[in-house]
Design a protein around this motif. Structure first.
Motif, PDB file in Angstrom:
ATOM      1  N   MET A 174       0.831  -1.199   0.000  1.00  0.00           N
ATOM      2  CA  MET A 174       0.000   0.000   0.000  1.00  0.00           C
ATOM      3  C   MET A 174       0.868   1.252   0.000  1.00  0.00           C
ATOM      4  O   MET A 174       1.913   1.290   0.668  1.00  0.00           O
ATOM      5  N   ILE A 175       0.447   2.248  -0.733  1.00  0.00           N
ATOM      6  CA  ILE A 175       1.144   3.531  -0.740  1.00  0.00           C
ATOM      7  C   ILE A 175       0.582   4.391   0.391  1.00  0.00           C
ATOM      8  O   ILE A 175      -0.630   4.634   0.453  1.00  0.00           O
ATOM      9  N   ASP A 176       1.438   4.847   1.314  1.00  0.00           N
ATOM     10  CA  ASP A 176       1.000   5.767   2.358  1.00  0.00           C
ATOM     11  C   ASP A 176       1.517   7.169   2.048  1.00  0.00           C
ATOM     12  O   ASP A 176       2.312   7.357   1.116  1.00  0.00           O
ATOM     13  N   THR A 177       1.064   8.144   2.818  1.00  0.00           N
ATOM     14  CA  THR A 177       1.442   9.516   2.492  1.00  0.00           C
ATOM     15  C   THR A 177       1.404  10.386   3.741  1.00  0.00           C
ATOM     16  O   THR A 177       0.606  10.157   4.656  1.00  0.00           O
ATOM     17  N   THR A 178       2.281  11.370   3.793  1.00  0.00           N
ATOM     18  CA  THR A 178       2.283  12.408   4.824  1.00  0.00           C
ATOM     19  C   THR A 178       1.847  13.718   4.165  1.00  0.00           C
ATOM     20  O   THR A 178       2.315  14.057   3.070  1.00  0.00           O
ATOM     21  N   PHE A 179       0.961  14.463   4.834  1.00  0.00           N
ATOM     22  CA  PHE A 179       0.406  15.666   4.200  1.00  0.00           C
ATOM     23  C   PHE A 179       0.097  16.700   5.282  1.00  0.00           C
ATOM     24  O   PHE A 179       0.036  16.389   6.483  1.00  0.00           O
ATOM     25  N   THR A 180      -0.123  17.915   4.840  1.00  0.00           N
ATOM     26  CA  THR A 180      -0.518  18.999   5.735  1.00  0.00           C
ATOM     27  C   THR A 180      -1.982  19.337   5.487  1.00  0.00           C
ATOM     28  O   THR A 180      -2.374  19.634   4.347  1.00  0.00           O
ATOM     29  N   LEU A 181      -2.792  19.266   6.529  1.00  0.00           N
ATOM     30  CA  LEU A 181      -4.211  19.582   6.420  1.00  0.00           C
ATOM     31  C   LEU A 181      -4.422  21.042   6.789  1.00  0.00           C
ATOM     32  O   LEU A 181      -4.007  21.494   7.862  1.00  0.00           O
ATOM     33  N   ALA A 182      -5.061  21.773   5.885  1.00  0.00           N
ATOM     34  CA  ALA A 182      -5.411  23.177   6.137  1.00  0.00           C
ATOM     35  C   ALA A 182      -6.849  23.369   5.705  1.00  0.00           C
ATOM     36  O   ALA A 182      -7.126  23.718   4.557  1.00  0.00           O
ATOM     37  N   GLY A 183      -7.763  23.056   6.591  1.00  0.00           N
ATOM     38  CA  GLY A 183      -9.182  23.193   6.288  1.00  0.00           C
ATOM     39  C   GLY A 183      -9.770  21.888   5.788  1.00  0.00           C
ATOM     40  O   GLY A 183     -10.280  21.078   6.555  1.00  0.00           O
ATOM     41  N   VAL A 184      -9.709  21.671   4.481  1.00  0.00           N
ATOM     42  CA  VAL A 184     -10.301  20.485   3.858  1.00  0.00           C
ATOM     43  C   VAL A 184      -9.277  19.857   2.922  1.00  0.00           C
ATOM     44  O   VAL A 184      -8.526  20.566   2.248  1.00  0.00           O
ATOM     45  N   ALA A 185      -9.237  18.511   2.891  1.00  0.00           N
ATOM     46  CA  ALA A 185      -8.293  17.821   2.003  1.00  0.00           C
ATOM     47  C   ALA A 185      -8.942  16.563   1.425  1.00  0.00           C
ATOM     48  O   ALA A 185      -9.769  15.918   2.071  1.00  0.00           O
ATOM     49  N   ASN A 186      -8.570  16.272   0.200  1.00  0.00           N
ATOM     50  CA  ASN A 186      -8.988  15.029  -0.451  1.00  0.00           C
ATOM     51  C   ASN A 186      -7.723  14.267  -0.806  1.00  0.00           C
ATOM     52  O   ASN A 186      -6.973  14.687  -1.682  1.00  0.00           O
ATOM     53  N   ILE A 187      -7.465  13.184  -0.113  1.00  0.00           N
ATOM     54  CA  ILE A 187      -6.234  12.411  -0.283  1.00  0.00           C
ATOM     55  C   ILE A 187      -6.593  11.020  -0.796  1.00  0.00           C
ATOM     56  O   ILE A 187      -7.275  10.255  -0.111  1.00  0.00           O
ATOM     57  N   ASN A 188      -6.134  10.697  -1.986  1.00  0.00           N
ATOM     58  CA  ASN A 188      -6.392   9.378  -2.559  1.00  0.00           C
ATOM     59  C   ASN A 188      -5.205   8.441  -2.304  1.00  0.00           C
ATOM     60  O   ASN A 188      -4.047   8.863  -2.354  1.00  0.00           O
ATOM     61  N   LEU A 189      -5.515   7.188  -2.047  1.00  0.00           N
ATOM     62  CA  LEU A 189      -4.502   6.172  -1.779  1.00  0.00           C
ATOM     63  C   LEU A 189      -4.672   5.025  -2.765  1.00  0.00           C
ATOM     64  O   LEU A 189      -5.744   4.855  -3.362  1.00  0.00           O
TER      65      LEU A 189
END
Length: 435
Positions: A174-189
């Motif tokens: 599985m591909i994982d991810t680190t991200f910065t949330l600022a309000g709303v986010a749509n993150i696909n895996l």
């Protein structure tokens, strides 16, 4: 007060039991209160898909949300997206504060999608003839030693035919991810099965459907319980780089002992009424129309008064060319079998018949003897002596290539005489050569 966890509950009702506190009795002196709540606002969502050309959404994948300290703060499981025609693979979290987060996924569903074509892709990549990158490259390291090479390809073939049932690397990546949330986010895996380097698996299914089919190749008449060679022929001219072939048969009627082929490095398993074969090589092998490329040593265990097709091609079978591109029009010529009532066990026939490319004369000797097999014209004039030697009891095959014998289209006779230890056997048969 009750605060539902992120991603845990939808709008509705919650039943609370109050213990060890003073409270005003509810109607009917109940010790329970029915409270309504309004869920938080979804501000983190996305889809989990399989890395194939369809981007197939996958339900049942667990999604973990971790904070910057690598602590799991919420989990959810992918499911249908009610806002998008119930498309599978959707997830969401509510009321996630702004910050740095890490998303990862895990899945315990069915593994699949590997065959000899994947092994060929790995072999081609190893010698610089196939581009692999990203997740497709990573899932090629089935041995989990941080390099993709021919050993990984061999493991893929072993698992394809069932010689092993797991990889050191596991079943899924599985591909994982680190991200910065600022309000709303749509993150696909996304994820893939280990070994499925060409991304052809469809979750909850198998490899993409092929068009591999069987074409009738005449009838072989064989004495019961006598070993013989059963050829599997190509119906087309092709350069093969990979072959995955699963053949089912009735183990109560037939016994398959082994498989032989000019394909160096063929791996196969015969078990529980199924033959599973896998082969791949960066140097392709050319198969010609009507030529056998697999020969199965087998025998009939019971009386077959009417012709029976021995094998059926199972799903997952796939042939590919030297560039790992699947053939969608590959047909296998396979004969039906019946047993003969000759109590002596002596038989001879040729198949296919009629033939346009080549044919094989198959004969069975019930005892040791001197064999004389001759090809003649319709007038009975000898054209070629095919066999003139002593042979032990058993089955034998003689291949007839018309060019080798200067044959022109027409009807020919082949006659056999066997002077055995106890008896003499003679038989004549016709063969028809067409264009």
């Amino acid at each position: 007060a009750y605060t539902p966890g992120s991603g845990d509950l939808a709008a509705g009702h919650v039943t609370l039991t109050l213990v060890g506190v003073a409270y005003a009795p509810c109607p009917n002196d109940s010790d329970k209160m029915i409270l309504s709540f309004i869920p938080g606002t979804v501000n983190l969502s996305g889809n989990f898909t399989y890395n194939n050309i369809y981007h197939t959404g996958m339900n049942g994948v667990q999604i973990l949300l971790k904070n910057s300290s690598d602590v799991v703060i919420a989990t959810t499981t992918t499911g249908p997206d009610a806002s998008n025609s119930n498309q599978p693979g959707h997830y969401s979290f509510t009321n996630v504060p702004d910050g740095i987060y890490h998303l990862s996924a895990s899945y315990s569903g069915d593994w699949g999608g590997n065959n000899a074509t994947d092994a060929l892709v790995i072999e081609l990549y190893t010698v610089g003839l196939y581009p692999l990158y990203g997740l497709n490259l990573k899932v090629g390291d089935v041995t989990n030693n941080l390099i993709e090479n021919a050993t990984d390809a061999l493991w893929v073939k072993f698992r394809t035919i069932g010689m092993i049932n797991s990889y050191p690397a596991g079943d899924w990546m599985m591909i994982d991810t680190t991200f910065t949330l600022a309000g709303v986010a749509n993150i696909n895996l996304m994820g893939m099965c280990e070994g499925d380097v060409n991304g052809s698996y469809i979750p909850t299914d198998t490899k993409e459907a092929t068009f591999l089919s069987v074409k009738d190749d005449g009838i072989i008449s064989i004495p019961e319980n006598m070993e013989f060679d059963y050829p599997v022929r190509s119906n087309i001219v092709a350069d093969l780089g990979a072959m995955t072939l699963f053949l089912g048969y009735d183990a109560d009627k037939f016994e398959v002992e082994n498989a032989s082929t000019p394909m160096e490095g063929l791996k196969y398993v015969i078990r529980d009424g199924e033959i599973r074969l896998a082969w791949s090589n960066v140097t392709p092998i050319s198969v010609h129309e009507n030529d056998p490329f697999i020969t199965l040593r087998m025998k009939v265990k019971t009386t077959l008064n009417t012709p029976v097709q021995v094998f059926d091609v199972k799903s997952g079978s796939e042939f590919a060319n030297e560039k790992a591109v699947r053939y969608d029009d590959f047909k296998l010529n396979m004969a039906s079998i019946k047993t003969i009532g000759n109590s002596t066990g002596f038989s001879i026939c040729n198949y296919p018949n009629p033939f346009s490319i080549s044919t094989e004369i198959v004969y069975t000797l019930p005892e040791e003897g001197h064999v004389n097999l001759v090809l003649t014209n319709l007038l009975g004039e000898d054209l070629h002596t095919l066999v003139n030697t002593s042979q032990s009891a058993g089955s034998y095959t003689i291949k007839i290539n018309p060019a080798d014998f200067n044959m022109v289209p027409g009807v020919y006779i082949y006659k056999i005489k066997v002077e055995g230890t106890n008896s003499t056997f003679v038989r004549f048969n016709k063969m028809i050569f067409t264009r």
